[in-house]
Write a protein that holds these residues in place. Structure first.
Motif, PDB file in Angstrom:
ATOM      1  N   SER A  24       0.694  -0.909   0.178  1.00 55.19           N
ATOM      2  CA  SER A  24       0.112  -0.165  -0.311  1.00 55.19           C
ATOM      3  C   SER A  24       1.225   1.091   0.152  1.00 55.19           C
ATOM      4  O   SER A  24       1.756   1.849   0.917  1.00 55.19           O
ATOM      5  CB  SER A  24      -0.981   0.002   1.474  1.00 55.19           C
ATOM      6  N   ILE A  25       1.011   1.946  -1.179  1.00 56.39           N
ATOM      7  CA  ILE A  25       1.535   2.998  -0.929  1.00 56.39           C
ATOM      8  C   ILE A  25       0.968   4.971  -0.865  1.00 56.39           C
ATOM      9  O   ILE A  25      -0.590   4.699  -1.693  1.00 56.39           O
ATOM     10  CB  ILE A  25       2.549   3.329  -2.511  1.00 56.39           C
ATOM     11  N   ALA A  26       1.195   5.810  -0.594  1.00 55.97           N
ATOM     12  CA  ALA A  26       0.671   6.211  -0.316  1.00 55.97           C
ATOM     13  C   ALA A  26       1.877   7.724  -1.582  1.00 55.97           C
ATOM     14  O   ALA A  26       2.905   7.954  -0.963  1.00 55.97           O
ATOM     15  CB  ALA A  26       1.017   7.417   1.171  1.00 55.97           C
ATOM     16  N   TYR A  27       0.973   8.654  -1.954  1.00 54.67           N
ATOM     17  CA  TYR A  27       1.802   9.930  -2.927  1.00 54.67           C
ATOM     18  C   TYR A  27       1.772  10.915  -2.721  1.00 54.67           C
ATOM     19  O   TYR A  27       0.565  11.328  -3.055  1.00 54.67           O
ATOM     20  CB  TYR A  27       1.909   8.895  -4.189  1.00 54.67           C
ATOM     21  N   ASP A  60       2.129   1.421   3.757  1.00 55.75           N
ATOM     22  CA  ASP A  60       3.016   0.416   4.065  1.00 55.75           C
ATOM     23  C   ASP A  60       3.915   1.793   3.921  1.00 55.75           C
ATOM     24  O   ASP A  60       5.331   1.860   4.468  1.00 55.75           O
ATOM     25  CB  ASP A  60       3.705  -0.650   3.443  1.00 55.75           C
ATOM     26  N   VAL A  61       3.975   2.590   2.315  1.00 55.64           N
ATOM     27  CA  VAL A  61       5.202   3.615   2.584  1.00 55.64           C
ATOM     28  C   VAL A  61       4.736   4.706   1.921  1.00 55.64           C
ATOM     29  O   VAL A  61       3.292   5.162   0.999  1.00 55.64           O
ATOM     30  CB  VAL A  61       5.937   2.763   1.471  1.00 55.64           C
ATOM     31  N   ILE A  63      11.536   6.868  -1.840  1.00 57.96           N
ATOM     32  CA  ILE A  63      10.369   5.584  -0.586  1.00 57.96           C
ATOM     33  C   ILE A  63      10.832   5.656   0.629  1.00 57.96           C
ATOM     34  O   ILE A  63      12.028   6.113   1.084  1.00 57.96           O
ATOM     35  CB  ILE A  63      10.134   4.143  -1.340  1.00 57.96           C
ATOM     36  N   VAL A  64       9.528   6.294   1.397  1.00 54.62           N
ATOM     37  CA  VAL A  64       9.284   6.404   3.010  1.00 54.62           C
ATOM     38  C   VAL A  64       8.824   5.538   3.621  1.00 54.62           C
ATOM     39  O   VAL A  64       7.840   4.950   3.148  1.00 54.62           O
ATOM     40  CB  VAL A  64       9.300   8.040   3.560  1.00 54.62           C
ATOM     41  N   GLY A  65      10.191   4.843   4.785  1.00 58.32           N
ATOM     42  CA  GLY A  65       9.279   4.159   5.325  1.00 58.32           C
ATOM     43  C   GLY A  65       8.841   4.287   6.725  1.00 58.32           C
ATOM     44  O   GLY A  65       9.780   5.314   7.575  1.00 58.32           O
ATOM     45  N   SER A 110      10.761  -3.844  -0.406  1.00 55.18           N
ATOM     46  CA  SER A 110      10.193  -3.886  -1.176  1.00 55.18           C
ATOM     47  C   SER A 110       9.601  -3.566  -1.884  1.00 55.18           C
ATOM     48  O   SER A 110       9.155  -3.527  -3.267  1.00 55.18           O
ATOM     49  CB  SER A 110       8.381  -4.899  -0.093  1.00 55.18           C
ATOM     50  N   ALA A 111       8.958  -1.927  -1.966  1.00 54.78           N
ATOM     51  CA  ALA A 111       8.632  -0.555  -2.839  1.00 54.78           C
ATOM     52  C   ALA A 111       9.721  -0.679  -4.245  1.00 54.78           C
ATOM     53  O   ALA A 111       9.793  -1.139  -4.898  1.00 54.78           O
ATOM     54  CB  ALA A 111       8.184   0.249  -2.083  1.00 54.78           C
TER      55      ALA A 111
END
Length: 481
Positions: A264-267, A384-385, A451-453, A463-464
């Motif tokens: 799951s990705i927030a952009y 997730d990121v 990509i930030v976690g 993973s991303a």
């Protein structure tokens, strides 16, 4: 000559360990390519004799069925700043320290060599790692291999250019505002800023200096798997670092096999901070769309950060104090006078950022810093990121004297480094963040996707990273040398 750029470090190390490849051959290839790409100024010091000696030892160990570790016989480059190898020049990009020789290994070098790595040289950095262009009076400017007039980024620009040119499969960098991620974006490679404390760093004079803003070392490579392998080597506690933390029980390499449709990705197209050049926005938009098409859940979000002026001032106050103290420690140790020494004017201006900032103001900068941390956490509580562009512009001029853009997408900006990067926010918050190749502009210039976690969620970031590599592979995008 394609051996180092066409195959992963993990694959090469396995082949050396099993006797199917020679470490010495790989090192000779690395040394030949370093010489062939000398115009990049990617290296400050090449340690050919030492590298050949260690490579021969790696080959002898393989012949005895002895496993030296996950980097068995691998040529590796180290950034000439905090990564120190005993007996090798450690200049920190400063002309007055051109003849300075390290008297002990840094923790990073200890871990690399314990894992079987062969260090072939130290890579270029701006003096003190003070900015996001790699140029100094020792060896000159380092361009991106994609355009000789544009910067490889900084301050780990030498490492990034060396990777893009295929001189080595792995390199180290460090980051206090984007120094791993900015060069990665400029050179179409990966740079991972780990969670603060995960990769130990011992600063000889001041072990407590790395927390305001967060300064970390980390891995750089051309593939997600290789970054994971190198992080696996570097991560873990060390009592010499007062901020060092226990290593999480996670599988960094295994994380690269996670299915894309499990992500799951927030952009955020610009973190709601700065304008983004259309060429960058379009490339990152396309990369994010490809991740969604591959099955990832992607949603555009607002990140409720403090206003740019307030947050950037908090960063500048803390990073200014950091560099002023760093310079004072070097001045005391090496008897340097930065007012008269042979250093770039941008070094003096960076040191001057710390003038007039009293202890109370420096501590109060943690108020907007906390608000930024909370805002990022609010996003990561549901995803997730978080994904953003790494830079707001394509790679810029390689020369310090040329400055930075004063207009982006038709909007006036200040012409300072924080305008052109979206990385420094996460040195205030401490979240792990990687820059990953998103694609090339129509002009053939590389664009990075950040990509930030969550803190210590490097597996999610990896993973991303691997998911993007699968849907938009970049291995064939590097220019011929």
């Amino acid at each position: 000559m394609s051996e180092l750029r066409g195959r992963s470090a993990r694959e090469l190390a396995t082949a050396v360990r099993e006797g199917r490849l020679s470490s010495l051959d790989l090192v000779e290839t690395a040394l030949t390519r370093i010489e062939a790409t000398d115009a990049l100024n990617a290296f400050i010091t090449v340690i050919a004799d030492s590298a050949r000696e260690r490579a021969r030892a790696a080959d002898r160990a393989a012949a005895r069925d002895e496993d030296l570790g996950p980097l068995h016989g691998m040529p590796v480059a180290i950034k000439d700043l905090r990564s120190r190898k005993a007996g090798v020049r450690n200049t920190m990009g400063l002309a007055p320290l051109a003849d300075n020789v390290a008297d002990e290994d840094s923790i990073t070098v200890e871990r690399l060599e314990a894992a079987g790595a062969v260090i072939v040289g130290t890579t270029n950095t701006p003096a003190l790692g003070h900015t996001i262009k790699t140029e100094n009076r020792l060896v000159g400017a380092t361009p991106t291999p994609f355009d000789n007039d544009r910067s490889a980024g900084g301050s780990s620009g030498g490492s990034a250019a060396a990777l893009a040119a295929g001189t080595v499969p792995l390199a180290t960098g460090s980051d206090i505002g984007g120094s791993l991620r900015v060069p990665a974006a400029c050179c179409n490679v990966i740079g991972l800023k780990p969670t603060f404390g995960l990769v130990p760093e011992r600063v000889p004079a001041d072990g407590f200096s790395t927390h305001s803003p967060f300064f970390v070392g980390g891995p750089m490579a051309r593939s997600a798997e290789d970054v994971a392998v190198l992080l696996d080597v570097l991560a873990g506690p060390d009592g010499r670092d007062p901020f060092s933390v226990p290593r999480p029980d996670v599988d960094y390499v295994g994380a690269t096999d996670r299915p894309t449709d499990d992500l799951s990705i927030a952009y955020s197209p610009n973190l709601d901070l700065q304008p983004v050049a259309p060429a960058v926005r379009e490339t990152v938009d396309a990369a994010v769309a490809d991740l969604a098409d591959a099955g990832a859940t992607v949603e555009t979000v607002d990140v409720s950060l403090p206003p740019y002026e307030e947050l950037s001032m908090a960063y500048v106050e803390q990073v200014g104090v950091f560099f002023r103290a760093f310079a004072q420690q070097l001045a005391d140790h090496y008897e340097l006078d930065f007012e008269t020494a042979d250093v770039e004017e941008t070094v003096r201006s960076t040191i001057a950022l710390g003038e007039g900032t009293d202890a109370t103001a420096e501590r109060l900068a943690n108020v907007p810093r906390t608000a930024a941390y909370d805002a990022v956490q609010d996003v990561l509580d549901s995803y997730d990121v978080l994904v953003t562009p790494t830079l707001t512009v394509p790679p810029y001029s390689k020369h310090l004297a040329d400055g930075y853009p004063t207009e982006i997408d038709g909007q006036s900006v200040l012409g300072v480094p924080t305008d052109v990067m979206l990385t420094w926010v996460f040195n205030l918050t401490g979240h792990p963040a990687a820059s990953v190749p998103a694609g090339l502009t129509d002009d053939g210039l590389p664009v990075g996707l950040q990509i930030v976690g969550e803190r210590f969620a490097e597996p999610d970031v990896l993973s991303a990273t691997a998911a993007l590599e699968r849907v938009r592979p970049w291995a064939g995008q590097y220019p011929p040398i």
